[in-house]
Design an enzyme around this catalytic site. Structure first.
Site, PDB file in Angstrom:
ATOM      1  N   CYS A 180     -11.829  -6.269  -8.471  1.00 18.27           N
ATOM      2  CA  CYS A 180     -12.756  -5.277  -7.895  1.00 18.27           C
ATOM      3  C   CYS A 180     -13.698  -4.966  -9.052  1.00 18.27           C
ATOM      4  O   CYS A 180     -13.451  -4.588 -10.237  1.00 18.27           O
ATOM      5  CB  CYS A 180     -12.036  -3.968  -7.628  1.00 18.27           C
ATOM      6  SG  CYS A 180     -13.184  -2.456  -7.014  1.00 18.27           S
TER       7      CYS A 180
ATOM      8  N   CYS B  48     -13.363  -1.035 -10.086  1.00 15.48           N
ATOM      9  CA  CYS B  48     -12.188  -0.524 -10.883  1.00 15.48           C
ATOM     10  C   CYS B  48     -11.245  -1.566 -11.585  1.00 15.48           C
ATOM     11  O   CYS B  48     -10.649  -1.244 -12.214  1.00 15.48           O
ATOM     12  CB  CYS B  48     -11.267   0.355  -9.803  1.00 15.48           C
ATOM     13  SG  CYS B  48     -10.526  -0.620  -8.592  1.00 15.48           S
TER      14      CYS B  48
ATOM     15  N   CYS C 239     -11.339  -1.989  -1.391  1.00 15.40           N
ATOM     16  CA  CYS C 239     -10.354  -1.868  -2.753  1.00 15.40           C
ATOM     17  C   CYS C 239      -9.337  -0.586  -2.345  1.00 15.40           C
ATOM     18  O   CYS C 239      -9.834   0.383  -1.860  1.00 15.40           O
ATOM     19  CB  CYS C 239     -10.934  -1.672  -3.837  1.00 15.40           C
ATOM     20  SG  CYS C 239     -10.014  -1.375  -5.502  1.00 15.40           S
TER      21      CYS C 239
ATOM     22  N   CYS D 152      -9.948   2.168  -5.460  1.00 13.75           N
ATOM     23  CA  CYS D 152     -11.303   2.783  -5.526  1.00 13.75           C
ATOM     24  C   CYS D 152     -12.187   3.207  -4.193  1.00 13.75           C
ATOM     25  O   CYS D 152     -13.027   3.720  -4.111  1.00 13.75           O
ATOM     26  CB  CYS D 152     -12.168   2.364  -6.629  1.00 13.75           C
ATOM     27  SG  CYS D 152     -13.186   0.987  -6.065  1.00 13.75           S
TER      28      CYS D 152
ATOM     29  N   CYS E  47     -14.106 -12.385   3.846  1.00 13.31           N
ATOM     30  CA  CYS E  47     -15.465 -12.969   3.636  1.00 13.31           C
ATOM     31  C   CYS E  47     -15.860 -11.742   2.636  1.00 13.31           C
ATOM     32  O   CYS E  47     -15.983 -10.760   2.930  1.00 13.31           O
ATOM     33  CB  CYS E  47     -16.106 -13.042   4.846  1.00 13.31           C
ATOM     34  SG  CYS E  47     -17.964 -13.684   4.656  1.00 13.31           S
TER      35      CYS E  47
END
Length: 171
Positions: free
Chosen positions: A84, A87, A132, A135, A155
């Site tokens: 991510c 984070c 995510c 976060c 995707c």
């Protein structure tokens, strides 16, 4: 008896509200109409803006998207992990990345306990949004037209991800 003008004005008003709801780029979660969620990492809007590029902020925090075929991660073929951009949580292994032809990095499976899902009803249809787990950053969407063994296509927006190459001893 209901006056025809009032009836027509009410119908037009409701149609306008529904039209705005369906045509917006942001998902219902982004606009606050879904139940608010708590995440391990929570920052103020100003903190997110200071940390992320404007494009990353638009994707991760405003549920935007990048133009297809624009992400350098689309052509990333080294062994490693996609994390991510908000984070740093590892999300996808390069072993699950595949060429979908859609213009965005695609994976057939996230890492365990890495992503969450919610329903996105923008664009006049229901899609499964992926975010995510740590976060809450918007990553993209998942579709059921992917390869075996899962049949899924995650995707992802490349700007929502960062790539960490595997160490030389791991390759």
């Amino acid at each position: 008896m209901i006056d025809r003008r009032i009836l027509l004005a009410s119908a037009a008003g409701l149609a306008g509200l529904f039209g705005l709801r369906w045509s917006g780029r942001e998902s219902a979660w982004a606009t606050g109409t879904k139940v608010s969620r708590k995440f391990e990492i929570e920052k103020t809007d100003a903190e997110w803006r200071a940390q992320l590029t404007p494009q990353q902020y638009h994707i991760l925090r405003e549920h935007g998207t990048e133009p297809p075929f624009s992400s350098p991660l689309l052509k990333e073929h080294r062994k490693g992990t996609f994390a991510c951009a908000g984070c740093g949580l590892p999300l996808y292994s390069s072993e699950t990345k595949f060429e979908s032809g859609t213009g965005w990095p695609s994976f057939w499976k996230p890492l365990d306990n890495a992503v969450g899902k919610s329903t996105d009803t923008t664009l006049g249809m229901a899609r499964t949004e992926v975010h995510c787990r740590r976060c809450g950053g918007h990553l993209g969407h998942v579709f059921d037209d992917g390869p075996k063994p899962t049949g899924l296509r995650y995707c992802m927006d490349g700007l929502a991800l960062v790539f960490h190459p595997a160490s030389p001893s791991a390759t």
